[in-house]
Enzyme design. Structure first.
Site, short mmCIF file in Angstrom:
data_model
loop_
_atom_site.label_atom_id
_atom_site.label_comp_id
_atom_site.label_asym_id
_atom_site.label_seq_id
_atom_site.Cartn_x
_atom_site.Cartn_y
_atom_site.Cartn_z
N ARG A 175 0.84 -1.20 0.00
CA ARG A 175 0.00 0.00 0.00
C ARG A 175 0.87 1.25 0.00
NH1 ARG A 175 -4.63 0.02 4.40
NH2 ARG A 175 -5.32 1.80 3.12
N CYS A 234 -1.26 5.70 9.33
CA CYS A 234 -1.61 4.43 8.70
C CYS A 234 -2.75 4.70 7.73
CB CYS A 234 -1.98 3.39 9.76
SG CYS A 234 -3.38 3.88 10.80
#
Length: 279
Positions: A175, A234
């Site tokens: 990611r 995050c």
């Protein structure tokens, strides 16, 4: 003050005169609430806390898990029996992310003594800890949040920290690189951020933290040391709380960007980097 506690240590404290308040924060991203699991069995005396409703505000421009309304959070903590003069231990189903979110919010809100059960419920059960299905009605607590006890980053603050200090991206490496993005509208990372997947905080294949020395070496290799200014983000401010907790175990203070990638990527004016390098 320690940030985590082992199952054996917790069992001992629960029989003492200053037994901690127990918060069950079982949660699964995109899954059903953890209350049915809690009702099927929990640590004796533990109270269930809902991450989506009580540890976060409604999703929106500020991200998928923005800070909760202070009044909602305060009411939830008092209903769970949290008191300013009594220690708190949070736990979840083992991953540690949700428990760390509760730990971070309580510490950020000024509670002086909060720890996470290392390894969560699996560690408790593996140690022979008792389970209960009893309904728990704790005495109402007196905790009054006083936000600001831990550092907090805005989007602009995270961008600036990435330039002058160390901003860690706690998401999966793919990611970070922008190869996949299963949740948010844009793939990639904040320019200048360093990839530091949360999954590397724990013992391989497990749920318990690496020891403090191992964690310190891991973070030092990423530029995060006691002398550095460190921040973490995050996807939505949940797994990043676990990273802040791991840094605390290693003796490294860090700021949390609660809005994280879900807020950052929602603003098309903000730059996005891709690939394995900070950019």
């Amino acid at each position: 003050m320690d940030a985590i506690i082992t199952a054996t240590e917790l069992a001992s404290e629960l029989t003492g005169p200053a037994a901690p308040v127990l918060l069950d924060v079982r949660y699964q991203l995109g899954g059903p609430p953890g209350r049915p699991q809690y009702e099927a069995g929990h640590l004796p005396g533990a109270v269930y806390v809902d991450l989506d409703r009580e540890l976060a505000g409604p999703p929106g421009p500020a991200g998928r898990h923005p800070l909760p309304d202070p009044a909602v959070f305060a009411e939830a903590m008092r209903a769970a029996g949290v008191r300013a003069d009594r220690p708190v231990v949070t736990y979840d189903g083992g991953q540690g992310w949700a428990a760390a979110r509760a730990w971070w919010l309580l510490r950020w809100s000024g509670h002086p003594d909060v720890r996470v059960l290392d390894g969560g419920l699996p560690a408790w059960q593996a140690s022979g800890g008792a389970m209960s299905v009893d309904k728990v009605t704790p005495r109402t607590g007196d905790f009054t949040p006083a936000p600001g006890a831990l550092p907090l980053l805005t989007a602009d603050g995270a961008a600036a920290l990435a330039r002058r200090g160390v901003l860690l991206d706690a998401r999966a490496a793919e990611r970070y690189r922008g190869e996949v993005e299963p949740i948010d509208r844009v793939a990639g990372h904040i320019p200048g951020a360093v990839s530091a997947p949360t999954t590397e905080n724990v013992v391989d294949g497990g749920t318990t933290f690496r020891d403090a020395g191992e964690l310190a070496k891991r973070f030092a290799s990423l530029g995060a040391t006691e002398d550095a200014e460190v921040g973490v983000y995050c996807g939505s401010g949940v797994s990043a709380a676990h990273q802040v907790l791991a840094l605390a175990v290693a003796g490294i203070p860090a700021a949390l960007y609660v809005g994280s990638w879900s807020e950052w990527s929602g603003d098309p004016s903000r730059p996005v980097a891709t690939g394995p390098q900070p950019g």
